[in-house]
Design a protein around this motif. Structure first.
Motif, PDB file in Angstrom:
ATOM      1  N   LEU A   2      -2.440  -7.468   4.871  1.00 58.64           N
ATOM      2  CA  LEU A   2      -2.842  -6.949   6.178  1.00 58.64           C
ATOM      3  C   LEU A   2      -1.825  -5.945   6.719  1.00 58.64           C
ATOM      4  CD1 LEU A   2      -4.240 -10.171   7.886  1.00 58.64           C
ATOM      5  CD2 LEU A   2      -5.535  -8.181   7.095  1.00 58.64           C
ATOM      6  N   ARG A   3      -0.534  -6.254   6.556  1.00 57.52           N
ATOM      7  CA  ARG A   3       0.505  -5.320   7.011  1.00 57.52           C
ATOM      8  C   ARG A   3       0.438  -4.016   6.220  1.00 57.52           C
ATOM      9  NH1 ARG A   3       3.727  -9.980   7.008  1.00 57.52           N
ATOM     10  NH2 ARG A   3       4.787  -9.277   5.116  1.00 57.52           N
ATOM     11  N   LEU A   4       0.186  -4.115   4.919  1.00 54.74           N
ATOM     12  CA  LEU A   4       0.067  -2.912   4.092  1.00 54.74           C
ATOM     13  C   LEU A   4      -1.129  -2.072   4.529  1.00 54.74           C
ATOM     14  CD1 LEU A   4       0.940  -1.193   1.671  1.00 54.74           C
ATOM     15  CD2 LEU A   4      -0.509  -2.646   0.246  1.00 54.74           C
ATOM     16  N   ASP A   5      -2.256  -2.725   4.782  1.00 53.44           N
ATOM     17  CA  ASP A   5      -3.436  -1.992   5.248  1.00 53.44           C
ATOM     18  C   ASP A   5      -3.152  -1.262   6.554  1.00 53.44           C
ATOM     19  OD1 ASP A   5      -4.950  -2.767   3.084  1.00 53.44           O
ATOM     20  OD2 ASP A   5      -5.908  -4.453   4.137  1.00 53.44           O
ATOM     21  N   LYS A   6      -2.472  -1.945   7.469  1.00 52.34           N
ATOM     22  CA  LYS A   6      -2.131  -1.327   8.755  1.00 52.34           C
ATOM     23  C   LYS A   6      -1.199  -0.132   8.543  1.00 52.34           C
ATOM     24  CE  LYS A   6      -0.128  -2.338  13.241  1.00 52.34           C
ATOM     25  NZ  LYS A   6       0.568  -3.318  14.067  1.00 52.34           N
ATOM     26  N   ALA A   7      -0.205  -0.284   7.672  1.00 50.92           N
ATOM     27  CA  ALA A   7       0.731   0.813   7.402  1.00 50.92           C
ATOM     28  C   ALA A   7       0.021   1.999   6.761  1.00 50.92           C
ATOM     29  CB  ALA A   7       1.864   0.330   6.502  1.00 50.92           C
TER      30      ALA A   7
END
Length: 87
Positions: A16-21
């Motif tokens: 999820l953090r990667l998708d947001k980044a």
């Protein structure tokens, strides 16, 4: 089994953090593209040629400071131009 569940949650959180980044990077890339469209092509080409020329001509120990100075000069000239174009 408890350890695998915890690891799965960590992987999901990381995804999820990667998708947001990646979404944020895409937005930044779009901003750069819009800015590049506003700037005259000759100016961008001139800065690229000048930077490449300096990389080839300058001794290695001077390249960093010269390129930083060139970038500083370009930003001092481009930021007022960009602020005028956006208004």
């Amino acid at each position: 089994m408890m350890g695998i569940s915890k690891l799965q949650h960590q992987v999901n959180d990381s995804a999820l953090r990667l998708d947001k980044a990646l979404v944020e990077v895409g937005g930044e890339a779009n901003k750069v593209k819009r800015t590049a469209r506003v700037l005259p092509a000759g100016l961008l080409l001139g800065l690229g040629v000048a930077g490449g020329f300096l990389l080839m001509v300058m001794p290695k120990h001077l390249r960093g400071s010269v390129l930083l100075s060139l970038g500083k000069f370009a930003l001092n000239r481009l930021l007022p131009l960009l602020s005028e174009l956006r208004q």
